[in-house]
Design an enzyme around this catalytic site. Structure first.
Site, PDB file in Angstrom:
ATOM      1  N   ASP A  68      35.760 111.031  -0.917  1.00  0.00           N
ATOM      2  CA  ASP A  68      36.481 111.237   0.284  1.00  0.00           C
ATOM      3  C   ASP A  68      35.688 110.596   1.426  1.00  0.00           C
ATOM      4  O   ASP A  68      34.412 110.519   1.219  1.00  0.00           O
ATOM      5  CB  ASP A  68      36.465 112.909   0.725  1.00  0.00           C
ATOM      6  CG  ASP A  68      37.546 113.675  -0.360  1.00  0.00           C
ATOM      7  OD1 ASP A  68      38.610 112.951  -0.374  1.00  0.00           O
ATOM      8  OD2 ASP A  68      37.221 114.854  -0.314  1.00  0.00           O
ATOM      9  N   ASP A  99      44.869 111.379  -0.344  1.00  0.00           N
ATOM     10  CA  ASP A  99      45.290 112.502   0.070  1.00  0.00           C
ATOM     11  C   ASP A  99      46.366 112.314   1.435  1.00  0.00           C
ATOM     12  O   ASP A  99      47.150 113.134   1.357  1.00  0.00           O
ATOM     13  CB  ASP A  99      43.904 113.383   0.676  1.00  0.00           C
ATOM     14  CG  ASP A  99      42.925 113.713  -0.260  1.00  0.00           C
ATOM     15  OD1 ASP A  99      43.509 113.882  -1.329  1.00  0.00           O
ATOM     16  OD2 ASP A  99      41.811 113.580   0.070  1.00  0.00           O
TER      17      ASP A  99
END
Length: 172
Positions: free
Chosen positions: A132, A150
């Site tokens: 991330d 995401d």
């Protein structure tokens, strides 16, 4: 004998159940997701925030859990559970894409979700965690860091809701 002409328009390849256009969308999501993750890993040190704006940072972090780091500290089994869940979701989505290929918004949404799910599955298989790097914040409150996969899943989910609202309103 005269042949009767159908009043319906000819079906496109997507309407005929071809997965190709939708898999193409998913592949684009996967490519952008993986390329950005590779770039972030090459450029940034782990955990060091790089301010882009007063509310947005780039930061390399690893997520061993699911959304919002759910079960991140569970001991390792979650890697395989979330990988299996992603693969099962991908298979179900491919079935739905084949069955409903003519429904453009629905299939676009599913293709985005498919690309995002597989992008994160690739991370879990390759690294044991999801990479991330997008960090939005308001002063000291930070939304959990996330990635392009995401984002694609979220946009796909919003499109599914909009498609369903449009479908329900159209049936009234």
């Amino acid at each position: 004998m005269a042949r009767t002409m159908s009043k319906t328009a000819p079906k496109t390849s997507a309407a005929n159940g071809s997965l190709a256009p939708w898999l193409g969308v998913a592949l684009i999501v996967i490519l952008f997701d993986q390329l950005t993750k590779i770039a972030v890993q090459k450029v940034f040190a782990y955990g060091v925030a790089h301010e882009v704006t007063s509310f947005f940072n780039l930061i390399l972090v690893y997520n061993r859990g699911a959304a919002f780091s759910f079960l991140a500290m569970a001991g390792g089994w979650q890697r395989w559970a979330f990988t299996a869940l992603g693969v099962v979701a991908a298979l179900v989505i491919c079935y739905l894409l084949k069955r409903h290929g003519g429904q453009k918004m629905f299939c676009t949404a599913l293709a985005l979700i498919l690309g995002g799910a597989l992008g994160n599955v690739i991370d879990r298989l390759a690294y044991g965690h999801v990479i991330d790097f997008l960090d939005f914040h308001l002063r000291t409150w930070h939304w959990p860091a996330f990635n392009l996969a995401d984002s694609a899943i979220t946009v796909g989910a919003v499109l599914l809701v909009l498609d369903e609202l449009r479908r329900v309103r159209g049936s009234r």
